[in-house]
Design an enzyme around this catalytic site. Sequence first.
Site, PDB file in Angstrom:
ATOM      1  CD  GLU A 196       7.900  -1.295  -4.686  1.00  0.00           C
ATOM      2  OE1 GLU A 196       8.829  -1.715  -5.247  1.00  0.00           O
ATOM      3  OE2 GLU A 196       7.429  -1.325  -3.553  1.00  0.00           O
ATOM      4  CD  GLU A 198      -0.698  -2.211  -0.191  1.00  0.00           C
ATOM      5  OE1 GLU A 198      -0.084  -1.915  -1.354  1.00  0.00           O
ATOM      6  OE2 GLU A 198      -0.495  -1.514   0.792  1.00  0.00           O
TER       7      GLU A 198
END
Length: 256
Positions: A110, A130
Amino acid sequence: MSSVELIRSSHVLEVRLNRPAALNSIDDDMDRLLAAAWATVDDDPDIWVAVLTAAGDRAFCAGGDMKRPPTGHVGLSFGGGLTGIGGRLQPLSKPLIAAVHGHVLGLGFELAMCADIIIASQDAVFRLPEARAGVIDHCGVVHRAVRQLPHHVAMGMILASEPLTATDAWRLGLVNQCVPREELDEAAQSWIARLLACSPLVARAAKQAAQLGLEIPLSEALGRSYPAIEAFRTSDDKSEAEQAWKLRQQPIWRGR
């Protein structure tokens, strides 16, 4: 030793993640230090370019620290406010280069996508772990992934934790340059030089227009005015640009 080091060189501030033993995973203390770093970049008129790097050989950033995760400093989103995850988004107004290597995971991915220019070493691997790890909370990273990558490539990363190599990231346009690991610093310096050759006020104004324009339809973006562009009209740099054009010489920017 600080977990986020600031290295100043003339008009450039290098922000270095410095927890190599933890693969530069971001804990709450690092998040606070990153918020302070970005405030320094934006508040100091003599800083024209920021560069995000990381110490160690194995990783640029392995994401958020699971043992002591970031909580958002003074209400800012993670990454010191850059990401928009978990708090208030505080976009950086000046050009940001990310020079990445090794593992670029989760929150680290990110942060890289928050940069304006990404340089990747050939050993860099981007991944959203994730789904494989069975963890999901804030999901800002998926929104950037589906905007900055082809849809099906992004969804493969999001749903199946598929890795993306640096070479493929360059081929798909996610990164500006892919270089051998030993040439990463040299490539970053080359991009810094290119940015410093440009008016810092024009760079800030153009970045502001690009960021704000993405939030609205194209017709509205074309028709609105942008504060930084309006301010540039009466700046010393605009006068310098006009004078340099008349004299056919290279302008000397002041950032004023």
